[in-house]
Design an enzyme around this catalytic site. Structure first.
Site, PDB file in Angstrom:
ATOM      1  CG  HIS A  27      -1.806  -1.204   1.276  1.00 21.56           C
ATOM      2  ND1 HIS A  27      -3.070  -1.202   0.711  1.00 21.56           N
ATOM      3  CD2 HIS A  27      -1.626  -2.451   1.780  1.00 21.56           C
ATOM      4  CE1 HIS A  27      -3.629  -2.411   0.883  1.00 21.56           C
ATOM      5  NE2 HIS A  27      -2.771  -3.182   1.522  1.00 21.56           N
ATOM      6  NE  ARG A  31      -1.585   3.144   3.959  1.00 22.70           N
ATOM      7  CZ  ARG A  31      -2.380   2.076   4.070  1.00 22.70           C
ATOM      8  NH1 ARG A  31      -3.333   1.851   3.160  1.00 22.70           N
ATOM      9  NH2 ARG A  31      -2.249   1.252   5.079  1.00 22.70           N
ATOM     10  CG  ASN A  55      -6.402   0.053   0.226  1.00 21.18           C
ATOM     11  OD1 ASN A  55      -5.330   0.100  -0.378  1.00 21.18           O
ATOM     12  ND2 ASN A  55      -6.495  -0.387   1.463  1.00 21.18           N
ATOM     13  CG  ASN A 115      -8.407  -7.761   8.442  1.00 22.29           C
ATOM     14  OD1 ASN A 115      -8.497  -8.964   8.647  1.00 22.29           O
ATOM     15  ND2 ASN A 115      -9.368  -7.067   7.856  1.00 22.29           N
ATOM     16  CG  ASP A 141      -1.212  -6.575   3.560  1.00 26.99           C
ATOM     17  OD1 ASP A 141      -1.420  -5.495   2.972  1.00 26.99           O
ATOM     18  OD2 ASP A 141      -2.076  -7.169   4.216  1.00 26.99           O
ATOM     19  CG  HIS A 197      -1.973   2.522   9.253  1.00 28.76           C
ATOM     20  ND1 HIS A 197      -2.970   3.120   8.513  1.00 28.76           N
ATOM     21  CD2 HIS A 197      -2.162   1.177   9.094  1.00 28.76           C
ATOM     22  CE1 HIS A 197      -3.713   2.183   7.930  1.00 28.76           C
ATOM     23  NE2 HIS A 197      -3.239   0.992   8.253  1.00 28.76           N
TER      24      HIS A 197
END
Lengths: 316, 457
Positions: B80, B82, B112, B296, B323, B327
């Site tokens: 990710h 971002r 996402n 998750n 993955d 954050h």
């Protein structure tokens, strides 16, 4: 093999022999001249009663059958869902039994559910013409499509027919696959995998001259006849494809895409067309298009069907 | 600057002789000592060890590698980045620097973002930004459904044209089985994989930790392994029905591994990945309620970890992907229930994987296949091999170099790494992307090159 059409009904192409198909087409050709006269009427079916039951909207098919019947001097009557006792809760079989009691000669039936004309045909001595049942068959459309291809190519034998679009939900596709393969053509089906169930199609047509592909641009150069199916727009909501824009990009027919086609490729569409979605305006109105010839041939083909079925009793 | 990373654009093209490396290339099943010559960014030659003889007219620097591993550049098929939308967590520039520092020459970024990558425009933004600022190659993954809402298919044709290599609603499952079926069918047009985030949202609703003894003891709401497994089973069945290429993301449970093993035995074209935290950590890590361990699918039991490891070793699981989910403290240093799921992984994945080699579970060839050749093959990209005449995509690894994880030294903007303070073995010395030197650790064996190669800016 049957060379004359002797069935009580015309329910689908699947159950017809090549001889029966050719018989109908021969008679259709002989009626053409009537449609060119100044006074477009012959007394052939005078005194015959033809009842149309259209339980689904229709412009071309309904009008084409009506004109065909009137040009043969038959008396025609039509019922639609909104004006019939169906709205009062009468079952369709009771409706048919009551109409049958008034001694008609032919029922012409269009229904949104597959198999209704077949159920009706099995309970009434009256001849039944399937004018389109659900996602099953539309035999008069396939016959007029055959006649149109014969006009332009002389023969169907060995031709490559490419059918593009929503095969899954199309009665026109089903009838035409049967019609063209019986007449010796090769058929290629093309569309997004969501509307073209590859595994089942290959099983259904195993051993026949039917191929399935997702690659439209690869299929076009091989085709002699291109039959474009109507895209039912409500399918987008059900996620069969992401958007009309993308459908048009991947499977829409336009003149740029046809640059790689054979010089004498003809383009057909059963109508009604979504202009700019499955077919661009330049192709619809262009030199390859035989779409309005299909409509003209529809009247002759339906005259032949009505003639054969309504005359059946008199021959005996 | 002992360790530096730079964009491909700024990076110098490499001409170096890697003398006395251990060349490990799963694409040719090759694991042998060699000298590898890179000339102007191309793999010029592969010679027997100490086989390089300098010619006087074109002097190429010779780097003595003492048996360091020279492997096809690693490929992380699940990160990710971002960007666009959450640049305070990670950017294409920072995330790809973290990638090359971790040995990865290419990453596939999940859709996402904000806005999600469900359109031609967002894909082009990512591809263009990566070309300008990226240190690694970036392969965008497109959304399966518009807005990641699980309802209507995206314009997959336009996304493929823009450059996506796979489809996924990662972070969310496609709950509606009919929509998933249509997506798999529709993907057949383009022969690209559907990457499934397997989670039944009704079963997982409100869960924050693996449902079991630990969640019960700690009083954390459970996220049961069946939430993953029922969806793995469902998607395998839909893939079988449609004939589509299905890839299962972040496998974390014993029975998921078993379901995939059975599907593969049946000959279905299904692939799967897991992440280092699923073969390294267990739910026990949650004891201190530190949300850095909240992820998750959640960290599972030792039994699950052992099954995942077995899957890696027997070929059931095809790829190790990080993955990598950056954050900030805003999402992580908060109440456990309110914290975001996810941990970063790009800069620790390689040594954690090498731990399985040291334990004798994976051969070096198998480890590099999991980190490079297999993910490249699944994504249909031409990486994962060392071929003479081709542009070099390669990673130089000192497998014995021991170091202590300090997230403050990471190239990633975020610090949510669950391995802080761990002593790990195996360190990336150099990463070469498309023939350009995008990462180097000048403190280690590469020290002699420190003065020759430096980024242009």
């Amino acid at each position: 093999m049957e060379t004359h059409y002797r069935k009580k009904d015309l329910l689908g192409i699947e159950e017809l022999s090549r001889g029966e198909i050719e018989h109908i087409l021969e008679i259709a050709k002989s009626f053409r001249e009537v449609n060119e006269r100044a006074i477009k009427k012959v007394p052939t079916l005078r005194g015959k009663t033809i009842v149309s039951l259209f339980y689904e909207p229709s412009t071309r098919t309904k009008m084409s059958f009506e004109i065909a019947a009137k040009r043969l001097s038959a008396d025609t009557y039509s019922i639609s869902t909104t004006t019939s006792s169906m709205v009062k809760g009468e079952t369709f079989l009771d409706t048919i039994k009551n109409l049958e009691a008034m001694k008609p000669d032919v029922f012409i039936i269009r229904h949104s559910q597959s198999g209704i004309p077949h159920r009706i045909a099995s309970i009434t001595p009256v001849s039944v013409i399937n004018a389109g049942d659900g996602q099953h068959e539309h035999p008069s459309q396939a016959l007029l499509d055959l006649l149109t291809v014969l006009d332009h190519r002389g023969s169907v034998e060995g031709l490559e027919l490419l059918i593009v679009g929503d095969v899954l939900h199309s009665r026109v596709a089903r009838s035409n696959i049967w019609a063209f393969t019986k007449m010796g053509a090769k058929v290629t089906l093309c569309g997004p995998p969501t509307l073209l169930p590859l595994n089942t199609l290959e099983k259904l047509f195993y051993g026949t001259q039917v191929k399935v592909t997702y690659d439209l641009d690869g299929a076009i150069p091989e085709a002699d006849v291109l039959m474009v199916l109507r895209l039912q727009l409500e399918r987008q909501k059900l996620s069969f494809f992401p958007s009309l824009r993308e459908y048009s990009l991947l499977y829409g027919i336009n003149s740029r895409r046809l640059q790689r086609a054979k010089k004498d490729l003809i383009v057909m569409h059963p109508g009604p067309i979504n202009r700019g979605v499955e077919l661009s305006s330049d192709v619809i109105d262009g030199a390859r298009s035989v779409i309005l010839d299909q409509v003209t041939n529809g009247v002759s083909v339906r005259m032949a069907i009505l003639y054969i079925l309504a005359q059946r009793g008199s021959e005996l | 600057m002992p360790r530096w990373a730079c964009s491909i654009k700024e990076a110098p093209k490499v001409s170096v002789v890697f003398q006395n490396v251990r060349l490990i290339d799963p694409s040719t099943n090759r694991d042998e000592e060699a000298d590898v010559v890179i000339t102007n960014g191309l793999i010029g030659d592969i010679l027997r060890p100490m086989g390089y003889r300098p010619s006087s007219e074109k002097a190429i620097p010779v780097l003595s590698c003492n048996g360091s591993w020279f492997v096809p550049g690693l490929v992380d098929m699940h990160v990710h980045l971002r960007e666009p939308g959450e640049e305070y967590k990670e950017t294409i520039a920072s995330g790809t620097r973290a990638a090359v520092a971790g040995g990865f020459v290419a990453v596939a970024c999940m859709p996402n973002t904000k806005p999600p990558n469900d359109s031609y425009t967002v894909t082009r933004f990512i591809v263009d930004k990566a070309a300008r600022e990226g240190a690694s190659i970036v392969y965008p993954v497109g959304a399966i459904t518009k807005g990641l809402l699980g309802e209507e298919l995206t314009e997959m044709g336009s996304l493929v044209e823009a450059g996506v290599v796979a489809f996924s609603d990662d972070g969310r499952p496609v709950m509606n089985a009919q929509v998933m079926r249509r997506a798999m069918e529709y993907s057949l047009i383009f022969s690209v994989p559907i990457i499934s985030h397997c989670e039944d949202l009704q079963l997982s609703a409100g869960g924050v930790a693996n449902e079991g003894m630990i969640s019960l003891k700690l009083g954390l709401r459970g996220l049961p392994s069946i939430a993953e497994e029922v969806m793995v089973a469902r998607d395998i069945m839909i893939a079988k029905w449609t004939g589509a290429r299905l890839h299962i993301a972040h496998v974390s449970t014993k029975y998921s591994v078993e379901l995939i093993r059975r599907a593969k035995r049946e000959g279905l074209p299904i692939t799967a990945e897991t992440a280092p935290h699923y073969f390294t950590l267990t739910e026990e890590a949650l004891q201190g309620y530190d949300a850095v361990y909240k992820v998750n699918p959640p960290l599972r039991t030792l039994e699950d970890v052992e099954a995942v490891v077995e899957g890696l070793s027997d070929g059931t699981i095809d790829a190790i992907a990080t993955d990598h989910a950056p954050h900030s403290v805003l999402e992580k240093d908060v109440e456990f229930d309110n914290a975001a799921f996810g941990m970063i992984g790009l800069e620790t994945a390689l040594p954690l994987s090498l731990e399985l080699v040291r334990k004798g579970i994976l051969s070096p060839l198998r480890a590099i296949a999991l980190l490079s050749t297999n993910p490249a093959r699944i994504l249909g990209i031409s990486l994962g091999s060392i071929e003479i005449g081709k542009p070099a995509f390669a990673t130089l690894i000192d497998p014995n170099h021991e170091w202590v994880v300090n997230p403050d030294e990471f190239f990633s903007i975020s610090r949510n790494c669950p391995f802080k303070g761990w002593s790990l073995r195996g360190r990336v010395q150099m990463t070469i992307v498309d023939g350009s030197l995008v990462f180097m650790d000048t403190d280690g064996i590469c020290a002699p090159l420190g003065n020759i190669y430096a980024p242009r800016s």
